[in-house]
Structure formats: C-alpha cells, structure tokens
Design an enzyme around this catalytic site. Structure first.
Site, PDB file in Angstrom:
ATOM      1  N   TYR B 131       0.848  -1.194   0.000  1.00  0.00           N
ATOM      2  CA  TYR B 131       0.000   0.000   0.000  1.00  0.00           C
ATOM      3  C   TYR B 131       0.880   1.239   0.000  1.00  0.00           C
ATOM      4  O   TYR B 131       1.774   1.373   0.848  1.00  0.00           O
ATOM      5  CB  TYR B 131      -0.940   0.022   1.220  1.00  0.00           C
ATOM      6  CG  TYR B 131      -1.856   1.215   1.126  1.00  0.00           C
ATOM      7  CD1 TYR B 131      -2.950   1.183   0.267  1.00  0.00           C
ATOM      8  CD2 TYR B 131      -1.597   2.392   1.825  1.00  0.00           C
ATOM      9  CE1 TYR B 131      -3.768   2.285   0.109  1.00  0.00           C
ATOM     10  CE2 TYR B 131      -2.410   3.499   1.679  1.00  0.00           C
ATOM     11  CZ  TYR B 131      -3.495   3.439   0.818  1.00  0.00           C
ATOM     12  OH  TYR B 131      -4.302   4.541   0.653  1.00  0.00           O
ATOM     13  N   ASN B 216      -2.602   6.394   6.599  1.00  0.00           N
ATOM     14  CA  ASN B 216      -3.205   7.204   7.663  1.00  0.00           C
ATOM     15  C   ASN B 216      -3.906   6.305   8.675  1.00  0.00           C
ATOM     16  O   ASN B 216      -3.828   5.075   8.593  1.00  0.00           O
ATOM     17  CB  ASN B 216      -4.175   8.225   7.062  1.00  0.00           C
ATOM     18  CG  ASN B 216      -5.316   7.549   6.303  1.00  0.00           C
ATOM     19  OD1 ASN B 216      -5.643   6.382   6.540  1.00  0.00           O
ATOM     20  ND2 ASN B 216      -5.927   8.282   5.400  1.00  0.00           N
ATOM     21  N   SER B 240       5.942   8.837  12.405  1.00  0.00           N
ATOM     22  CA  SER B 240       7.390   8.658  12.352  1.00  0.00           C
ATOM     23  C   SER B 240       8.096   9.451  13.462  1.00  0.00           C
ATOM     24  O   SER B 240       7.551  10.411  13.993  1.00  0.00           O
ATOM     25  CB  SER B 240       7.876   9.126  10.979  1.00  0.00           C
ATOM     26  OG  SER B 240       9.215   8.778  10.776  1.00  0.00           O
ATOM     27  N   GLN B 262      12.673  15.277  10.394  1.00  0.00           N
ATOM     28  CA  GLN B 262      11.693  14.345  10.930  1.00  0.00           C
ATOM     29  C   GLN B 262      10.321  14.994  11.063  1.00  0.00           C
ATOM     30  O   GLN B 262       9.297  14.402  10.749  1.00  0.00           O
ATOM     31  CB  GLN B 262      12.159  13.849  12.304  1.00  0.00           C
ATOM     32  CG  GLN B 262      11.284  12.766  12.871  1.00  0.00           C
ATOM     33  CD  GLN B 262      11.194  11.607  11.902  1.00  0.00           C
ATOM     34  OE1 GLN B 262      12.200  11.140  11.403  1.00  0.00           O
ATOM     35  NE2 GLN B 262       9.988  11.184  11.599  1.00  0.00           N
ATOM     36  N   HIS B 265       7.319  15.398   8.326  1.00  0.00           N
ATOM     37  CA  HIS B 265       6.454  14.302   7.865  1.00  0.00           C
ATOM     38  C   HIS B 265       4.976  14.583   8.108  1.00  0.00           C
ATOM     39  O   HIS B 265       4.131  14.209   7.304  1.00  0.00           O
ATOM     40  CB  HIS B 265       6.823  12.981   8.558  1.00  0.00           C
ATOM     41  CG  HIS B 265       7.952  12.282   7.883  1.00  0.00           C
ATOM     42  ND1 HIS B 265       7.842  11.763   6.627  1.00  0.00           N
ATOM     43  CD2 HIS B 265       9.226  12.024   8.282  1.00  0.00           C
ATOM     44  CE1 HIS B 265       9.007  11.203   6.276  1.00  0.00           C
ATOM     45  NE2 HIS B 265       9.857  11.357   7.262  1.00  0.00           N
ATOM     46  N   GLU B 329      12.304   4.757  16.383  1.00  0.00           N
ATOM     47  CA  GLU B 329      12.298   4.231  15.011  1.00  0.00           C
ATOM     48  C   GLU B 329      13.666   4.511  14.368  1.00  0.00           C
ATOM     49  O   GLU B 329      14.315   3.619  13.864  1.00  0.00           O
ATOM     50  CB  GLU B 329      11.181   4.940  14.232  1.00  0.00           C
ATOM     51  CG  GLU B 329      11.066   4.487  12.792  1.00  0.00           C
ATOM     52  CD  GLU B 329      10.132   5.392  11.983  1.00  0.00           C
ATOM     53  OE1 GLU B 329       9.757   6.482  12.480  1.00  0.00           O
ATOM     54  OE2 GLU B 329       9.797   5.015  10.849  1.00  0.00           O
ATOM     55  N   HIS B 330      14.083   5.775  14.399  1.00  0.00           N
ATOM     56  CA  HIS B 330      15.385   6.178  13.873  1.00  0.00           C
ATOM     57  C   HIS B 330      16.242   6.689  15.027  1.00  0.00           C
ATOM     58  O   HIS B 330      15.755   7.477  15.840  1.00  0.00           O
ATOM     59  CB  HIS B 330      15.261   7.329  12.868  1.00  0.00           C
ATOM     60  CG  HIS B 330      14.323   7.053  11.731  1.00  0.00           C
ATOM     61  ND1 HIS B 330      13.027   7.529  11.714  1.00  0.00           N
ATOM     62  CD2 HIS B 330      14.496   6.365  10.578  1.00  0.00           C
ATOM     63  CE1 HIS B 330      12.444   7.143  10.585  1.00  0.00           C
ATOM     64  NE2 HIS B 330      13.295   6.438   9.882  1.00  0.00           N
ATOM     65  N   ASP B 363      16.464   6.980   4.515  1.00  0.00           N
ATOM     66  CA  ASP B 363      15.085   7.147   4.029  1.00  0.00           C
ATOM     67  C   ASP B 363      14.993   6.886   2.529  1.00  0.00           C
ATOM     68  O   ASP B 363      13.960   6.451   2.028  1.00  0.00           O
ATOM     69  CB  ASP B 363      14.593   8.581   4.295  1.00  0.00           C
ATOM     70  CG  ASP B 363      14.303   8.824   5.754  1.00  0.00           C
ATOM     71  OD1 ASP B 363      14.123   7.836   6.491  1.00  0.00           O
ATOM     72  OD2 ASP B 363      14.258  10.001   6.176  1.00  0.00           O
ATOM     73  N   GLU B 417       1.670 -36.114  29.302  1.00  0.00           N
ATOM     74  CA  GLU B 417       0.709 -35.068  28.907  1.00  0.00           C
ATOM     75  C   GLU B 417      -0.687 -35.652  28.712  1.00  0.00           C
ATOM     76  O   GLU B 417      -1.607 -34.920  28.317  1.00  0.00           O
ATOM     77  CB  GLU B 417       1.180 -34.352  27.629  1.00  0.00           C
ATOM     78  CG  GLU B 417       2.382 -33.436  27.856  1.00  0.00           C
ATOM     79  CD  GLU B 417       2.647 -32.485  26.683  1.00  0.00           C
ATOM     80  OE1 GLU B 417       1.999 -32.623  25.638  1.00  0.00           O
ATOM     81  OE2 GLU B 417       3.522 -31.598  26.842  1.00  0.00           O
ATOM     82  N   HIS B 422      -0.813 -39.632  20.679  1.00  0.00           N
ATOM     83  CA  HIS B 422       0.536 -39.199  20.314  1.00  0.00           C
ATOM     84  C   HIS B 422       1.549 -40.303  20.624  1.00  0.00           C
ATOM     85  O   HIS B 422       2.464 -40.552  19.844  1.00  0.00           O
ATOM     86  CB  HIS B 422       0.914 -37.921  21.079  1.00  0.00           C
ATOM     87  CG  HIS B 422       0.284 -36.686  20.520  1.00  0.00           C
ATOM     88  ND1 HIS B 422      -1.068 -36.480  20.508  1.00  0.00           N
ATOM     89  CD2 HIS B 422       0.835 -35.575  19.944  1.00  0.00           C
ATOM     90  CE1 HIS B 422      -1.331 -35.295  19.951  1.00  0.00           C
ATOM     91  NE2 HIS B 422      -0.194 -34.736  19.605  1.00  0.00           N
TER      92      HIS B 422
END
Lengths: 437, 437
Positions: B131, B216, B240, B262, B265, B329-330, B363, B417, B422
């Site tokens: 997207y 968004n 961001s 930054q 954005h 993030e950065h 980036d 168990e 099994h």
C-alpha cells in the site's frame, strides 16, 4: 461398516482450502469482549485485579506475594518427576537446543557504495513472556519449545504464567521444565488475566515486550487485544491440525495413528488425509474406528473427526496442490519420493517426511518447534523459531566521501517527494564538506 | 529568544520512555469502526463496493476494468520522470537491492540424533500486497523499499494499491518505481478500501497473504482489522520519529537539520534530542527556528515541534539508557566513539552513526529499509527486511533407527501429557520395526 470419516473427491480448480476449512469454528465474539474487559481491568487495577480474576475464574485464593512460584514449590515439583520422564525431557531439550542453536543468523555488513556501509545485526528481545495453559493435559513440552529458544536468543528476562490445577498448584512437569530451561520467574496466573499482567505489568509481574504460547479462545482474544496497542505476540493461534499426503506406499496403520493423534487435542482439531489411493482411504477409515476404540481421549477424537476429511485425488501432482491450498500446520508426507514432494510444498508450518516420521516426534523431541501457524496462517507465518525472540536492527555509517557521492540521489528524491527538510539534511552536510576542502 | 523546543532534564530511574511518548496521540476509535465497516462491505460487495468507496471518499469515478493501471498509463508516467530523478532512483534501487540481497539466510540441516534430521528452509510468501499512500507527498521511495525485497524474496504475485490524486491519476513517480521494481499489478484504490480489497480479493483484485506499507489512521486500522482474521501485515504503524544522541562533538547545524527533517512528515511526528551538552541544546533550539523559516512544510514542523523535546542528561551512559527506554524508530548518534555507543543500543529500528550519516540517507538511498517500527514497537519488532517476505518452514525425516532411539522419549512425554494417541503414533511404528527384525 458405516463411514467413520467423510470422504470427498477433489475436483481441480475448486477452492479446496476453503472447502476443507469451512467446518472450522470461528472465535466467539463473547471471548473477545470479555477478554478485553479483563485485560483493561488488570491494566488499571494491577495485582489486586489479578487476584480477583483468579478467585472468580479459577476458584483460586491467592495473595500477591504468593503469585510467584518459590524455590520450595520448584523443589516439590522436581520430586514428582520420575527419572524416566526426566531423561526424556533431557533428550527433548538437547535436540530442541541443537536445532535452534543452528538457526543463528550472522550479522551482515555491506558497503553498498564506496563510503556507505550498511549493517544488520540480531539483538534479543529484552523481555518475553510465555503462557502455558493448564486444563486437562499439562503441556510441559510447550515450555521447552518456548524457553529453550528464548534462552539461546539471549532474552534478558523470561517470565511465564500458567494456571493452577484443582489442587492449587501448577503441574509439576511444567514447573520442572521451566526451571530446567532457565525461565526466570513463573507466576500462578491463568487466562486473559495472565496476558494482561504480562503485557502491562503489575506490582509483582514484570511487563514484557512479546508474549508467546497457546491458549483457549479467551487467551487468544487477549493476546490479539494487547497486540494492537502495546505488546507483540507470537502468532494468531487456533485449533491444531494435520494433513497427511499418502499414496499406496504408505502404511495405513501409521496413517490412521497420525490422523487420530491430531484429533485428541480437542473437539476443534482437524485432520485431513489426501490420497491418490481409494484403497488407502478405505483402510484408514476402517483403522480409525479400530484404533480409536483403545484410546483415552476417545470423546475428543470422535467429536473432531466430524471436522475431518479424507480427500481422494486423481494424481500425485494434486497432492501438492491440495496441500499448498490448505496450508496445514503439520504436513505428513508418506509417499514414494516423499523428499521430492516435500520440495514442492510452499505453504505449511512443519513437514514430516516418510513413514517413520510421526508428527509426535516433532511435537516433543526431534528438535523442531511445535508452536506453528494454524487455520491457514501458514500462508504467511513461520512457526516459532530462534528469530521469533530476536530483532534485526539496521545500522549505517557514511563517510564524507560517501555522502558526497550519495547526496545528489537523496536530494533529488527528497525534492520530488516535497520533503525539503530531508533534502536539507543532506545538503547542509555537503556544503560543510565542500567548505572544508 | 523564546524557547522553540521544550527542554527537560533526565532524572535517572524515571520512566523516560513513557514521559517522552506521553504527548503522542492515540489512534481514534472512529477510524477503527469506520475502517472495519468499509473492509466488511468490500468483503461482501467486491468491486462494486470498491468503486462506491472511491466515489465517496476520493471523489473518483471509475469502472471496475479501469482500476488496474494499464501500459499506457505506465508510459504516460515514465515520460514525466526527469533523467536526473530516474538516475537517483536507479542508485536507490541498486543500493537497496545490494543490502537486501545480502540478507538471504541459508537453509539449515541438523542431525539432532543419529537418524533424526531436522531442516529449516526459506520460502517466499506467495502473494503480497503493497500500500502506497497518496496525499500531499507521493512516497515513491516506499515503493522501492517494499517491492525490491519482495522481488528478491521471490514472491510470485506482488500487487500494489495507491489512491489517485486530484487529477485522477496515481503520482507518476509511484507508477514509475512500481514498474521499475517489478510490481505485477497496480490498482487505483486508496484507504481502507484498498486494504479490504487486497485482504479478501474482489473480482478484479487478487487476494494476498500479507500487506505492507504505511498509511493514515484509517489504513492502519483496516490493516489491524484484517490481520486478526485473514491476512498478515508488516507491523503496527504510527507517526514517524527520530532520536538524536549528541555530545559536544556533534555539529549543531546537522543536528537541527535532522531534527527538522523528521518533523516535516506530519503534525504527529516526533523528534527528540538527547544531549550531555547544555550548549548543544541551546544552539540546536536556536538553529531550529532559523532553519525552519526557510522550509516549505513549516506548518507541519511547528505543529509537530510541540510534540518534540530536548533531553539534557548528566553523562554519556545516560544516552544509552534513554535511547533504549524510548526505542526510537530512527536513532542518530553524533558523539565521539559513536560506533561504541551504537553497540550498546538494543532497542531501535535503524541507527545512523556519525556526523555524516543523516537519516534521509536511509530514508532514500543508502540501502537500508525505511519501513521501521514506530511508537515504541522497536522493543519487539524489526523493520521490514528480506525476512518479512519469506517464511521459514521446518522439515524432518527420521529413519527406522532414529525413531527407535527417539521413541522412548516421545512415548514418555506423551503419556505424561495424557496424549495416548501421540504415544501410539510412535509406538505403532516401533512395534512394526521390531516385528520386521
């Protein structure tokens, strides 16, 4: 003999994945709402609310300082483990450790252009929480499957929550494995309350960054809820399933045994046999009834058998098509050239090749992980592995010369995206570099 | 001079991560409900509902057969790309390709016990959807960051959705990059409708198994909704952010430029400067005002500056503590011995080392991925990398001898168990092996 398992014929071009999954149940909305409420109450109320949940849902009276399992309780648990079981557990731990240790991924460093060095390194997730359900069978094998890789990854804090049984204690096998695998702290908390406590932290329970482990629909709903806003989870969980691909070379006794072993997990489990051989289909259906008669969890098996199917296909290629469309959690391949067939599978959690590789080997002790994607999630998810407990962080370092070469590309792209500030961050440095020449 | 950016002092032991994030906004419940409704409508109504959403939300009249971008539209887009921009894009693609190609992880094979062979192999996720948001700036760099690794991974189907602009077309840079990076199909669909169409498929849009990309709050809510029940997503997305660690050796001009880049954005972005130097703090605050005055997106910058802070710390060790608590993030490190400091960081998406490594390099064009965990998710998530487009499938094959050695462990654990089926799946094979001797 009446038909024990429904048999259908595969028609090419049909959406066989959806057909096979159409019987499987969806998580109730009830569980979602109720789990969300419990988690939010614990976020607000901390330990006091945890204790109230334990009283209400588990009929377990406890105090905050007794939530944490103490040394005496571990010692008590250890006494109840037979030497034979302890030996089996050691084998499982050793094999799981070997296979997960081999999954370590080297850090990488690439000079993409002269003076532009990019790196990627693995770091452990600092704090992880494991959830081990209680219920009818104490799933101590899951403790091994989660704690061993967490320890290899180097997670600094490994905590665990598990509900007490009707005697007010956590199953001794679970505590024994937790201790043996290096879990730092075990809390006597079950259900959605445990997920809330680990995700948000309480006075006594340390907050973690990722939660692992299976659970009922309330636990699953709570995990999904916290994963939206605060705490990562291993994967969307659902009822367990197996698909078996078999031609006439398979041993129908083994196929029936594998089919059944899947169904004993619970009433929502699913087993699917896909075969090119009508004779195999008939024989397995017959043996299903015979073998089931002798087993303890017959009730679950007969219930989940309603959800299960035998699919007759025309030729060997169809085995691949059906398996990839269904994307099974477990895929057993009992055919001639099983190795070749395995290479054609792209959607599955874990694959078991040949007549002497029962799924239960991987469930317990061969070395592979048994925490796997169910419900078709194998289309996009891997099972739990060493990487599930680590993050890959990227790093970069650029020299003056490197930036001088790279800056025009950065500046043009930033301008085209309308981000002047991004352009400026490169330009201002280039200006200084040129000024210094 | 009035204070342009709020400065606070760090006190050891305080929860600095939460303090810094306290100003950041939560996703509105509105978006959640509305996106859920749109996604469910598309699941039911297919293309017709997609077209209705485009009409309603994007004011875009389209027919189902025109949703897919055609060759003529690609050609039209290509004409609008200047040779300089095309050259910049080639550099970016080349570097991103080099760095992500190096991330290939070898398949492994381990004989955990004699006759018990476990393998782990990588397979691409067959179908992925990307997207790319529209809006004020066409983020074509994100096309490169998602499509290049998807192609290297070997995903069979790579589709993309992006909204049209007010001229009724997708930004030419976005289309150009999609074509150049090997995206198979691009659809003129934006918002939650795009997520619904890719997750469930429509008559014209192919269903995918994992969706990547920013958006968004409606897109984010739609991604979270589909991720519960059908389609994996790259990560929880949010505004961001950058953190800059600086001592007196940093260049305040550069620090201010990174800080500002930054903030452009959007109004919810966040920048945090953490410094041992009061002089640096004061100088950056001053330069912030100066540099901002000259930039196009001043409105966003001044708005998101309210969300941003300068943190004064007592000593160098505090830089590590604050960064790991915030999990940016950065993370830009502009200090003496920046390399050493970088090694102490365990919670960050991507790290930029030294005075000549602006975030905008990563980036756009250095090679690292810019799709990174925000909002503290770097505690548990990695940024998008080659592994995000692949699954690790485990396989095992056990010989008769191998099963004979392993079966006692399987049988004991299964019995403990309470899972007789099994146990039986192993026992029935051992019996046959012994019978054949």
């Amino acid at each position: 003999m009446e038909e024990s398992i429904k048999t259908i014929s595969y028609t090419r071009g049909t959406d066989i994945g959806s057909i096979l999954r159409s019987g499987s149940r969806r998580q109730e909305e009830n569980a979602e709402r109720s789990s969300m409420e419990i988690v939010e109450q614990i976020r607000e109320g901390g330990d006091e609310m945890v204790l109230s949940c334990l009283r209400k849902f588990d009929n377990f009276e406890c105090t905050a300082d007794r939530l944490l399992v103490n040394e005496q309780e571990y010692a008590q648990a250890e006494k109840q483990i037979s030497p034979e079981l302890a030996e089996a557990i050691e084998i499982a731990i050793s094999n799981v450790r070997k296979f997960h240790q081999a999954q370590q991924v080297p850090d990488i460093e690439v000079e993409t252009m002269p003076g532009v060095t990019c790196r990627q390194k693995s770091v452990p997730i600092e704090k992880v929480g494991l959830y081990i359900p209680g219920g009818t069978a104490p799933l101590f094998s899951t403790v091994i499957m989660l704690a061993v890789p967490a320890k290899i990854a180097g997670c600094r804090t490994i905590i665990m929550c598990s509900p007490v049984n009707k005697n007010g204690v956590i199953a001794p096998e679970v505590l024994y494995c937790a201790k043996r695998c290096g879990v730092d702290k075990v809390y006597k908390i079950g259900g959605a309350a445990a997920i809330g406590a680990m995700a948000f932290g309480t006075e006594h329970v340390e907050k973690v960054y990722k939660i692992f482990g299976p659970g009922n629909s309330y636990v699953t709903a709570a995990k999904q809820y916290v994963s939206k806003a605060v705490c990562a989870i291993d994967m969307p969980a659902g009822p367990s399933e197996v698909m078996i691909l078999a031609d006439e070379s398979a041993n129908p006794e083994f196929v029936a045994a594998d089919f059944i072993s899947q169904l004993e997990h619970g009433p929502e489990s699913q087993a699917v046999l896909v075969t090119t051989s009508r004779k195999m289909a008939e024989k397995v259906a017959e043996l299903f009834t015979e073998q089931t008669a002798e087993l303890g969890r017959k009730g679950y098996i007969l219930e989940s058998a309603k959800n299960s199917k035998i699919v007759l296909v025309g030729e060997k290629n169809d085995l691949t098509t059906v398996a990839n469309a269904y994307a099974p959690e477990h895929l057993i391949i009992s055919t001639e050239n099983a190795d070749e067939l395995a290479e054609t599978i792209v959607n599955a959690g874990s694959i078991f090749i040949g007549n002497y590789t029962p799924e239960s080997a991987g469930d317990y002790a061969s070395g592979t992980n048994h925490t796997l994607p169910t419900g078709g999630w194998a289309l996009s998810y891997s099972g739990v592995n060493l990487g599930s407990f680590t993050k890959r962080i990227t790093l970069q370092k650029i020299t003056r010369e490197g930036l001088t070469s790279l800056a025009p590309a950065i500046e043009r792209m930033a301008s085209a995206e309308g981000l002047d500030g991004h352009r400026n961050a490169a330009a201002i440095r280039v200006k200084e570099i040129n000024g210094n020449k």
